[in-house]
Design an enzyme around this catalytic site. Structure first.
Site, PDB file in Angstrom:
ATOM      1  N   GLU A 200       0.969  -1.192  -0.137  1.00 33.80           N
ATOM      2  CA  GLU A 200      -0.016  -0.086  -0.103  1.00 33.80           C
ATOM      3  C   GLU A 200       0.934   1.198   0.066  1.00 33.80           C
ATOM      4  O   GLU A 200       1.370   1.569   0.831  1.00 33.80           O
ATOM      5  CB  GLU A 200      -0.920  -0.220   1.027  1.00 33.80           C
ATOM      6  CG  GLU A 200      -2.189   1.031   1.205  1.00 33.80           C
ATOM      7  CD  GLU A 200      -1.652   2.256   1.437  1.00 33.80           C
ATOM      8  OE1 GLU A 200      -1.187   3.070   0.533  1.00 33.80           O
ATOM      9  OE2 GLU A 200      -1.875   2.842   2.346  1.00 33.80           O
ATOM     10  N   GLU A 209       5.021  11.312  -2.151  1.00 32.47           N
ATOM     11  CA  GLU A 209       6.249  10.430  -1.183  1.00 32.47           C
ATOM     12  C   GLU A 209       7.056   9.404  -2.271  1.00 32.47           C
ATOM     13  O   GLU A 209       8.073   9.027  -1.790  1.00 32.47           O
ATOM     14  CB  GLU A 209       5.633   9.503  -0.396  1.00 32.47           C
ATOM     15  CG  GLU A 209       4.816   9.990   0.804  1.00 32.47           C
ATOM     16  CD  GLU A 209       3.985   8.858   1.692  1.00 32.47           C
ATOM     17  OE1 GLU A 209       2.942   9.268   2.089  1.00 32.47           O
ATOM     18  OE2 GLU A 209       4.376   7.836   1.804  1.00 32.47           O
TER      19      GLU A 209
HETATM   20  N1  J7C Z   1       1.832   6.441   1.361  1.00 30.90           N
HETATM   21  C1  J7C Z   1       1.946   5.258   1.978  1.00 30.90           C
HETATM   22  N2  J7C Z   1       0.916   4.299   1.832  1.00 30.90           N
HETATM   23  N3  J7C Z   1       2.889   5.100   3.041  1.00 30.90           N
HETATM   24  C2  J7C Z   1       3.005   3.763   3.587  1.00 30.90           C
HETATM   25  C3  J7C Z   1       4.295   3.825   3.976  1.00 30.90           C
HETATM   26  C4  J7C Z   1       4.674   2.599   4.893  1.00 30.90           C
HETATM   27  O1  J7C Z   1       5.780   1.805   4.045  1.00 30.90           O
HETATM   28  C5  J7C Z   1       6.977   2.147   4.980  1.00 30.90           C
HETATM   29  N4  J7C Z   1       8.014   2.228   3.876  1.00 30.90           N
HETATM   30  C6  J7C Z   1       7.753   3.295   2.969  1.00 30.90           C
HETATM   31  N5  J7C Z   1       8.843   3.205   1.858  1.00 30.90           N
HETATM   32  C7  J7C Z   1       9.553   1.963   2.350  1.00 30.90           C
HETATM   33  C8  J7C Z   1      10.721   1.320   1.872  1.00 30.90           C
HETATM   34  N6  J7C Z   1      11.514   1.687   0.590  1.00 30.90           N
HETATM   35  N7  J7C Z   1      11.108   0.086   2.422  1.00 30.90           N
HETATM   36  C9  J7C Z   1      10.529  -0.306   3.553  1.00 30.90           C
HETATM   37  N8  J7C Z   1       9.397   0.191   4.241  1.00 30.90           N
HETATM   38  C10 J7C Z   1       8.918   1.446   3.369  1.00 30.90           C
HETATM   39  C11 J7C Z   1       6.793   3.222   5.761  1.00 30.90           C
HETATM   40  O2  J7C Z   1       7.780   3.254   6.691  1.00 30.90           O
HETATM   41  C12 J7C Z   1       5.375   3.206   6.006  1.00 30.90           C
HETATM   42  O3  J7C Z   1       5.288   2.274   7.361  1.00 30.90           O
END
Ligand code: J7C
Length: 423
Positions: A200, A209
């Protein structure tokens, strides 16, 4: 002499800093704020120069600008090099607290849709290897373990939330199936390829983002041939709209507060409230002046990271009812294809005709509203420019022309406006 002048005009671009705010008049003048950095490309006259702000070109008044000194440029280079363009410390720091996870989990439309995806594919998920990218509290991984029998789910989370996610997996008796890996998805090592990459990742206006870049990199590295991406596709939808209450609240207010004329503040109001998009806008279906249309469509199997630098869509809207064209509203829809051939896809639509989600919609206000009549057309383009320095940010540039059905044919009002999100 003319040749010399010409050469002088075409000198190599120089960086200037704005000494004060400037509200551009006409479609070819740039608006900017004090402190903005502009790149001056040519100086056709002493008064007006041709420059660009965040890649958007236009005329600027020379008297408002000061050349950036070599010392300032050196300092800036040090700053940017020390500052992480992905702002990961701030970004993953924010996801290490509960606020954003509570917001996402409280969004029933979002969370129930992912549950529905797992439930409706539970038979096909048996013995599959799944990666949940950016699992947060692990909700999608827990759905997989609870509603289906995958052989393993690799729940990848870069923030400090991962420690609690491990506890939640154990607390709910899923540690046999769900393995939590803390780290950036681009950097962690999985023991095997995956059959399904679920995430997601959607941000405001779909892409803010730019977590989608991480999903594409993980796809290229860990999704086996023939594997499934969830979401499988995404679309950004746009509609010209009325936004009368917002316009009244932020702009018309200054016309007669307490019987006084505060209209000299309106240029300030335009700069402060209408320069950036309004996140979390809730558009009423009645505010749509036309049928919405998908302007950018992403296929998660073929999309490349380099495609994210600039995404462009065209539109041609036919005004269906007379009203005031205050701006454009955008939202997105994502689709989850079925694991079974011919099975029904699941859809998450964040538009005004669906249950509201925590993303709501994004409103782009024009500088000046325009009255339109049924039968008029609004044509143009939208361009999402990814920020070349701040990699989680972008600028949305809208260009439009209104062709009136009633007035004489050359009455075509046109405009263009760029909205930073956020730098
Ligand atoms: N706009 C969203 N849906 N944001 C969800 C973001 C979720 O994914 C995690 N997240 C985002 N990018 C990454 C990444 N490259 N690797 C691991 N976790 C990630 C972040 O810490 C949060 O828990």
């Amino acid at each position: 002499m003319e040749a010399e002048k010409e050469d002088e005009d075409e000198a190599s671009p120089e960086e200037y800093v704005a000494l004060s705010d400037f509200i551009g008049g006409g479609s070819d003048q740039l608006s900017f704020s004090s402190g903005d950095r502009l790149v001056v490309h040519s100086k056709p006259s002493a008064e007006w120069w041709w420059a660009a702000l965040q890649g958007v070109p236009g005329y600027v008044p020379a008297s408002y600008l000061r050349l950036v000194t070599a010392e300032e440029e050196e300092e800036e280079e040090e700053d940017v090099s020390s500052e992480d363009p992905w702002q990961d410390e701030e970004y993953f720091g924010s996801y290490g607290t509960l606020r954003l996870h509570l917001e996402m989990l409280s969004d029933k439309s979002r969370t129930e849709t992912y549950r529905q995806v797992i439930l409706s594919n539970s038979a096909s998920l048996k013995n599959k290897v799944v990666m949940d990218l950016g699992c947060g509290t692990g909700i999608i991984s827990l759905f997989c373990a609870q509603l289906a029998q995958p052989s393993v789910v690799y729940a990848v989370e870069a923030s400090s939330m991962a420690d609690y996610t491990r506890q939640l997996v154990k607390q709910n008796g899923c540690e046999e199936v769900v393995t939590v890996l803390q780290g950036r998805a681009e950097e962690i090592e999985l023991p095997e390829q995956v059959d399904v990459l679920v995430s997601e990742w959607m941000g405001n206006c779909l892409l803010f983002e730019f977590m989608v870049e991480s999903v594409l990199q993980a796809r290229d590295r860990w999704l086996r041939d023939g594997g499934v991406m969830w979401p499988s596709s995404a679309a950004l939808t746009l509609v010209p709209c009325q936004a009368d209450s917002y316009y009244t609240e932020k702009m018309a207010f200054w016309e007669r507060p307490y019987g006084l004329d505060f209209t000299p503040l309106q240029p300030l109001a335009q700069q402060e409230f209408f320069t950036k998009p309004k996140f979390s806008h809730l558009i009423e279906p009645d505010d749509c002046l036309t049928t919405p249309c998908d302007v950018i469509c992403l296929d998660m199997y073929t999309l490349q990271v380099r495609d994210l630098e600039e995404m462009k869509g065209q539109f041609h809207f036919c005004v269906e009812k007379s009203g005031v064209f205050h701006g454009f509203t955008a939202w997105f829809t994502v689709h989850f294809e079925s694991l079974e051939a011919g099975g029904a896809a699941v859809e998450l639509n964040t538009g005004p005709d669906s249950e509201p989600t925590h993303w709501k919609q994004t409103l782009f206000m024009l500088d000046r509203p325009v009255s339109v009549c049924a039968g008029d057309s609004i044509s143009g383009s939208i361009v999402l420019h990814r920020n070349p320095v701040w990699r989680r940010h972008m600028t949305v540039t809208l260009q439009w022309s209104i062709n009136s059905s009633t007035e004489d044919t050359d009455n075509c009002q046109a405009g263009t406006k760029s909205f930073p999100m956020w730098r």
